[in-house]
Design a protein around this motif. Structure first.
Motif, PDB file in Angstrom:
ATOM      1  N   ASP A   1      -3.776   7.001  -6.024  1.00 21.08           N
ATOM      2  CA  ASP A   1      -2.445   6.674  -6.442  1.00 21.08           C
ATOM      3  C   ASP A   1      -1.597   7.859  -6.380  1.00 21.08           C
TER       4      ASP A   1
ATOM      5  N   ARG B   1      -9.094   7.350  -1.545  1.00 17.10           N
ATOM      6  CA  ARG B   1      -7.701   6.712  -1.823  1.00 17.10           C
ATOM      7  C   ARG B   1      -7.297   7.151  -3.325  1.00 17.10           C
TER       8      ARG B   1
ATOM      9  N   ASN C   1       0.910  -1.229   0.102  1.00 21.16           N
ATOM     10  CA  ASN C   1       0.142   0.206  -0.097  1.00 21.16           C
ATOM     11  C   ASN C   1       0.894   1.311   0.240  1.00 21.16           C
TER      12      ASN C   1
ATOM     13  N   THR D   1       2.198   3.007  -2.231  1.00 19.87           N
ATOM     14  CA  THR D   1       1.963   3.791  -3.296  1.00 19.87           C
ATOM     15  C   THR D   1       0.622   4.853  -3.294  1.00 19.87           C
ATOM     16  N   PHE D   2      -0.202   4.629  -2.115  1.00 19.45           N
ATOM     17  CA  PHE D   2      -1.306   5.034  -1.950  1.00 19.45           C
ATOM     18  C   PHE D   2      -1.625   6.193  -0.938  1.00 19.45           C
TER      19      PHE D   2
END
Length: 415
Positions: free
Chosen positions: A25, A23, A11, A13-14
């Motif tokens: 990217d 959420r 997780n 990259t979030f």
């Protein structure tokens, strides 16, 4: 290999945004990425870092005034070792019976594609001898002629050429294109005791493979020529910055950017070569003992090499250039993902290293003695030759750098 200093988890990259914590990217992960150098004049291809921190860059030759340069400050480079050595007196190409050939000049640089600094602090320049030229308002590339394609060793103390290796037409074909290079300078890897150079031939015309040079004798040979692992995957449609990419060249129907053997890197002991084509998701390897056998001295050499290629499976996308470090990490530049991945033989899998929106086509990478990985960014998919003559790039080009994981540094074992 596990990255203790810079863990990248599922997780990482979030993030979230807005009052509802939606959420998103972020497009980033890994250690911080620094902007080290800015190109405002010529778009870079290769780079190399010396022991003392000197930075050298190269540029595929078209209208550029020089093809090998040295970074002198944050925004400027100069011709290296001199502008004169970057200027073949008879020009970059000639025409014979209506066919265009690259320069045969073995004493001047024609079009340098790749650079490498060996642990003895020698700078090596790989000259394709095939500049890009404008013909009838279209960009084309002449065939290579003996003398133009060469490997040049430069002493960084005296800034002078110490040796030049040229290649016979039985090893370097007119349609060959030397793309990258690696070295093993240990005395026990060749009978002559002078070490060996491994060169990638990524010929778009199809005769891909490896070229080896015995650095003591100058003798050269080929291996894995047109082996399936070195060939381009046809009709590959990568995505760059979220856009499906097709090749659009003036005067040609819609096509595909198909390029064979591209990235290559030795393990830290020099016993295995990892490699792949650009337009494939698969990684391959071969023990270097099979590449080091000259077919002229062993009639079974080619077959033995073909029979000992290993398919290591998919790695998560197309990859461009490779580099390696003292811990055995093989860094693969992933232009579809604005990222660099790591393959390590101990885990036999691919792990993330860095991802950053500024990495719009990471082209070449080099590990420095200072514990950083350096990478050139040149926005290559947006060049005119791939987009109906329209230049969609925007200066500056970049050299980015990021700290290596787990205390890694330049591999100095292959001396």
């Amino acid at each position: 290999m596990a990255q203790d200093n810079f863990p990248v988890v599922l997780n990482s990259t979030f993030s979230t945004t807005g009052r509802r914590n939606v959420r998103i990217d972020t497009g980033t992960y890994g250690p911080p990425v620094e902007e080290y150098h800015f190109f405002y004049d010529q778009w870079p291809i290769g780079l190399a870092i010396s022991k003392t921190g000197r930075v050298f860059t190269c540029y595929t030759r078209g209208t550029y005034s020089y093809t090998l340069g040295e970074v002198i400050n944050e925004t400027a480079e100069v011709a290296y070792p001199s502008l004169g050595l970057n200027t073949p007196p008879q020009g970059l190409f000639n025409v014979s019976n209506g066919v265009t050939f690259g320069s045969t000049d073995a004493t001047h640089f024609v079009s340098v594609q790749a650079l490498y600094v060996t642990p003895d602090d020698t700078l090596w320049a790989l000259d394709t001898g095939r500049p890009t030229i404008n013909q009838s308002e279209r960009i084309s590339m002449p065939y290579a002629a003996p003398g133009g394609p060469k490997l040049v060793a430069i002493n960084l103390t005296t800034n002078s050429i110490t040796r030049t290796y040229t290649l016979p037409p039985t090893v370097h074909y007119p349609d060959s294109y030397m793309n990258d290079l690696r070295f093993d300078l240990r005395s026990n890897v060749t009978e002559s005791g002078g070490g060996i150079a491994y060169i990638v031939d990524s010929s778009n015309e199809g005769r891909t493979g490896f070229i080896m040079i015995d650095l003591a004798t100058g003798e050269s040979w080929r291996q894995l020529s047109q082996h399936p692992s070195t060939l381009a995957v046809s009709e590959d449609v990568p995505s760059y910055q979220g856009l499906p990419f097709y090749l659009r060249q003036e005067g040609h129907p819609l096509g595909f950017q198909e390029e064979g053997l591209d990235g290559a890197e030795l393990d830290q002991y020099g016993e295995v070569m990892y490699y792949s084509a650009l337009t494939t998701d698969y990684l391959y390897s071969i023990e270097t003992r099979y590449l080091r056998v000259n077919p002229n001295s062993n009639p079974m050499a080619n077959k033995n090499a073909f029979d000992n290629v290993k398919n290591l499976g998919q790695r998560g996308g197309n990859a461009n250039g490779f580099t390696g470090d003292s811990l055995g990490n093989v860094y693969m530049l992933m232009p579809e993902h604005n990222a660099i991945y790591i393959y390590n033989y101990s885990t036999q899998s691919t792990v993330p290293y860095i991802r950053d929106p500024r990495m719009v086509w990471p082209d070449s990478a080099n590990v420095g003695w200072d514990g950083y990985l350096y990478v050139t960014i040149n926005q290559l998919p947006y060049q005119p030759d791939w987009n109906n003559g329209v230049d969609g790039r925007m200066y500056p080009g970049l050299i980015l750098r990021s700290k290596l994981p787990d205390g890694a540094s330049k591999n100095t074992l292959l001396m």
